[in-house]
Design a protein around this motif. Structure first.
Motif, PDB file in Angstrom:
ATOM      1  N   GLY A 177     -19.600 -11.603 -32.164  1.00  0.00           N
ATOM      2  CA  GLY A 177     -20.049 -12.971 -31.924  1.00  0.00           C
ATOM      3  C   GLY A 177     -21.379 -12.991 -31.189  1.00  0.00           C
ATOM      4  O   GLY A 177     -22.278 -13.788 -31.520  1.00  0.00           O
ATOM      5  N   THR A 178     -21.531 -12.104 -30.220  1.00  0.00           N
ATOM      6  CA  THR A 178     -22.775 -12.032 -29.455  1.00  0.00           C
ATOM      7  C   THR A 178     -23.937 -11.578 -30.332  1.00  0.00           C
ATOM      8  O   THR A 178     -25.052 -12.110 -30.247  1.00  0.00           O
ATOM      9  CB  THR A 178     -22.614 -11.062 -28.266  1.00  0.00           C
ATOM     10  N   VAL A 179     -23.686 -10.600 -31.180  1.00  0.00           N
ATOM     11  CA  VAL A 179     -24.728 -10.101 -32.092  1.00  0.00           C
ATOM     12  C   VAL A 179     -25.154 -11.207 -33.052  1.00  0.00           C
ATOM     13  O   VAL A 179     -26.349 -11.405 -33.321  1.00  0.00           O
ATOM     14  CB  VAL A 179     -24.234  -8.862 -32.863  1.00  0.00           C
ATOM     15  N   ARG A 180     -24.175 -11.982 -33.554  1.00  0.00           N
ATOM     16  CA  ARG A 180     -24.476 -13.086 -34.483  1.00  0.00           C
ATOM     17  C   ARG A 180     -25.338 -14.149 -33.799  1.00  0.00           C
ATOM     18  O   ARG A 180     -26.341 -14.622 -34.366  1.00  0.00           O
ATOM     19  CB  ARG A 180     -23.173 -13.691 -34.997  1.00  0.00           C
ATOM     20  N   GLU A 181     -24.957 -14.520 -32.581  1.00  0.00           N
ATOM     21  CA  GLU A 181     -25.730 -15.533 -31.841  1.00  0.00           C
ATOM     22  C   GLU A 181     -27.150 -15.053 -31.594  1.00  0.00           C
ATOM     23  O   GLU A 181     -28.114 -15.826 -31.706  1.00  0.00           O
ATOM     24  CB  GLU A 181     -25.037 -15.826 -30.503  1.00  0.00           C
ATOM     25  N   ARG A 182     -27.289 -13.768 -31.283  1.00  0.00           N
ATOM     26  CA  ARG A 182     -28.605 -13.210 -31.023  1.00  0.00           C
ATOM     27  C   ARG A 182     -29.503 -13.297 -32.257  1.00  0.00           C
ATOM     28  O   ARG A 182     -30.680 -13.639 -32.177  1.00  0.00           O
ATOM     29  CB  ARG A 182     -28.435 -11.756 -30.584  1.00  0.00           C
ATOM     30  N   ILE A 204     -24.223 -11.701 -43.020  1.00  0.00           N
ATOM     31  CA  ILE A 204     -22.995 -10.929 -43.263  1.00  0.00           C
ATOM     32  C   ILE A 204     -23.332  -9.469 -43.551  1.00  0.00           C
ATOM     33  O   ILE A 204     -22.694  -8.541 -43.037  1.00  0.00           O
ATOM     34  CB  ILE A 204     -22.197 -11.544 -44.429  1.00  0.00           C
ATOM     35  N   TYR A 205     -24.361  -9.252 -44.361  1.00  0.00           N
ATOM     36  CA  TYR A 205     -24.783  -7.890 -44.691  1.00  0.00           C
ATOM     37  C   TYR A 205     -25.215  -7.133 -43.434  1.00  0.00           C
ATOM     38  O   TYR A 205     -24.874  -5.970 -43.232  1.00  0.00           O
ATOM     39  CB  TYR A 205     -25.927  -7.936 -45.702  1.00  0.00           C
ATOM     40  N   TYR A 206     -25.950  -7.816 -42.574  1.00  0.00           N
ATOM     41  CA  TYR A 206     -26.436  -7.199 -41.345  1.00  0.00           C
ATOM     42  C   TYR A 206     -25.274  -6.862 -40.412  1.00  0.00           C
ATOM     43  O   TYR A 206     -25.224  -5.777 -39.828  1.00  0.00           O
ATOM     44  CB  TYR A 206     -27.420  -8.147 -40.658  1.00  0.00           C
ATOM     45  N   LEU A 207     -24.314  -7.793 -40.292  1.00  0.00           N
ATOM     46  CA  LEU A 207     -23.169  -7.569 -39.416  1.00  0.00           C
ATOM     47  C   LEU A 207     -22.280  -6.438 -39.923  1.00  0.00           C
ATOM     48  O   LEU A 207     -21.665  -5.713 -39.133  1.00  0.00           O
ATOM     49  CB  LEU A 207     -22.351  -8.855 -39.266  1.00  0.00           C
ATOM     50  N   GLU A 208     -22.207  -6.281 -41.257  1.00  0.00           N
ATOM     51  CA  GLU A 208     -21.400  -5.196 -41.829  1.00  0.00           C
ATOM     52  C   GLU A 208     -21.950  -3.834 -41.423  1.00  0.00           C
ATOM     53  O   GLU A 208     -21.198  -2.862 -41.279  1.00  0.00           O
ATOM     54  CB  GLU A 208     -21.359  -5.316 -43.353  1.00  0.00           C
ATOM     55  N   LYS A 209     -23.272  -3.758 -41.240  1.00  0.00           N
ATOM     56  CA  LYS A 209     -23.876  -2.496 -40.820  1.00  0.00           C
ATOM     57  C   LYS A 209     -23.431  -2.112 -39.404  1.00  0.00           C
ATOM     58  O   LYS A 209     -23.450  -0.942 -39.033  1.00  0.00           O
ATOM     59  CB  LYS A 209     -25.401  -2.603 -40.861  1.00  0.00           C
ATOM     60  N   TYR A 210     -23.036  -3.123 -38.624  1.00  0.00           N
ATOM     61  CA  TYR A 210     -22.599  -2.877 -37.249  1.00  0.00           C
ATOM     62  C   TYR A 210     -21.076  -2.879 -37.118  1.00  0.00           C
ATOM     63  O   TYR A 210     -20.552  -2.818 -36.006  1.00  0.00           O
ATOM     64  CB  TYR A 210     -23.206  -3.932 -36.313  1.00  0.00           C
ATOM     65  N   ASP A 211     -20.391  -2.933 -38.250  1.00  0.00           N
ATOM     66  CA  ASP A 211     -18.926  -2.934 -38.214  1.00  0.00           C
ATOM     67  C   ASP A 211     -18.411  -1.543 -37.831  1.00  0.00           C
ATOM     68  O   ASP A 211     -18.852  -0.535 -38.391  1.00  0.00           O
ATOM     69  CB  ASP A 211     -18.365  -3.340 -39.567  1.00  0.00           C
ATOM     70  N   ILE A 212     -17.494  -1.454 -36.892  1.00  0.00           N
ATOM     71  CA  ILE A 212     -16.984  -0.163 -36.426  1.00  0.00           C
ATOM     72  C   ILE A 212     -15.484  -0.007 -36.700  1.00  0.00           C
ATOM     73  O   ILE A 212     -14.828   0.854 -36.113  1.00  0.00           O
ATOM     74  CB  ILE A 212     -17.256   0.015 -34.916  1.00  0.00           C
ATOM     75  N   ASN A 259     -24.591  -1.843 -30.257  1.00  0.00           N
ATOM     76  CA  ASN A 259     -25.626  -2.860 -30.042  1.00  0.00           C
ATOM     77  C   ASN A 259     -25.168  -3.918 -29.038  1.00  0.00           C
ATOM     78  O   ASN A 259     -25.504  -5.103 -29.155  1.00  0.00           O
ATOM     79  CB  ASN A 259     -25.998  -3.517 -31.383  1.00  0.00           C
ATOM     80  N   TYR A 260     -24.371  -3.447 -28.052  1.00  0.00           N
ATOM     81  CA  TYR A 260     -23.772  -4.366 -27.089  1.00  0.00           C
ATOM     82  C   TYR A 260     -23.506  -3.567 -25.807  1.00  0.00           C
ATOM     83  O   TYR A 260     -22.702  -2.635 -25.786  1.00  0.00           O
ATOM     84  CB  TYR A 260     -22.473  -4.935 -27.667  1.00  0.00           C
TER      85      TYR A 260
END
Length: 285
Positions: A177-182, A204-212, A259-260
């Motif tokens: 959520g924080t990454v999305r807001e940023r 969504i594509y960008y967030l998938e790259k940060y999915d752990i 990234n957090y």
């Protein structure tokens, strides 16, 4: 049950004319490395004694000593009487003197003593074998006790890693959520018009790259596998080392994708625990 490579074993046998001491020390090593100190008279049995050590200890840097102390009148050195008499005759022709003085001079000459290589007494060698078995039993027991200490340390550190992983799982939704807001704020600061659907797809594509998710699942499996291997009947130091390496890969990937800052702090704690596991792993058979 794991076993340490650090150990010590010693056994003493008292024979009628000899005291024989078997001493074994071991430290960690990638393979079996035996350093043997054996009297010359027992050298023919060295390979057999080395095989006993290799079968019992498997791996480690091992110092093996077989020490013999003569406590009776037994000796393998004899006066070479024929040579001494010949020296005395020759010396008597050169200079006059009493027999004692001639004998003293003769004994200083070469080849006046001879040492016969006796065959190893079978009963004596049986005593050496028994002493070796006792010393090996002692060092194995020592290694087992050290292994229990290491095992408890591993159990505690794996529990710590599991707790940290649970915190990572709990923190993950907040992180995303924080990454999305940023990202949304960064785009808003650009003050340009974007197609909402296209922006959502890119986000969504960008967030998938940060999915752990995958890394968390694999790390949990590795932690479970490590615990299972600890409880096996054999000491699997190399196998545990490989599992620890895989745990490190997943922890590093989580750290690079986080990234957090709060999650990266957890990752630092996980790395610290894993490094302590790896250090102790060097001593495991």
């Amino acid at each position: 049950m794991i076993q340490s490579m650090t150990g010590f074993g010693k056994h003493v046998v008292q024979l009628p004319s000899k005291k024989i001491t078997i001493e074994l020390k071991s430290l960690n090593s990638k393979s079996l490395d035996i350093n043997a100190r054996i009297p010359q008279s027992y050298r023919e049995k060295e390979l057999e004694l080395r095989k006993m050590i290799a079968d019992a200890l498997i791996r480690g840097k091992v110092d093996f000593g077989l020490y013999v102390e003569i406590t009776g009148e037994e000796t393998t050195a004899e006066v070479n009487q024929g040579v001494v008499k010949k020296y005395m005759e020759q010396l008597g022709k050169i200079a006059k003197g009493d027999d004692i003085k001639l004998l003293e001079l003769a004994l200083r000459m070469p080849d006046t003593l001879k040492t016969d290589k006796d065959d190893i007494n079978e009963a004596e060698y049986e005593s050496i074998i028994k002493a070796m078995k006792e010393a090996l039993s002692e060092i194995v027991n020592f290694r087992n006790e050290e292994g229990k200490v290491l095992e408890q340390d591993f159990v505690d550190r794996i529990a710590t890693l599991n707790n940290l992983l649970e915190k990572v799982n709990a923190m993950d939704p907040e992180r995303l959520g924080t990454v999305r807001e940023r990202l949304e704020r960064a785009v808003a600061d650009l003050q340009i018009e974007l197609d909402d659907n296209r922006f959502e797809q890119e986000l969504i594509y960008y967030l998938e790259k940060y999915d752990i998710t995958e890394e968390k699942v694999r790390l949990a499996n590795h932690l479970n596998y490590f615990e299972t291997t600890l409880k096996s009947n054999d000491s699997n130091g190399k196998k545990l080392g490989f599992i620890a390496q895989e745990m490190g890969r997943e922890i590093n990937t989580i750290g690079s994708k986080a990234n957090y800052a709060p999650m990266q702090q957890l990752v630092v704690q996980m790395k610290d625990e894993l490094e302590k596991i790896k250090e102790q792993m060097l001593n495991v058979l």
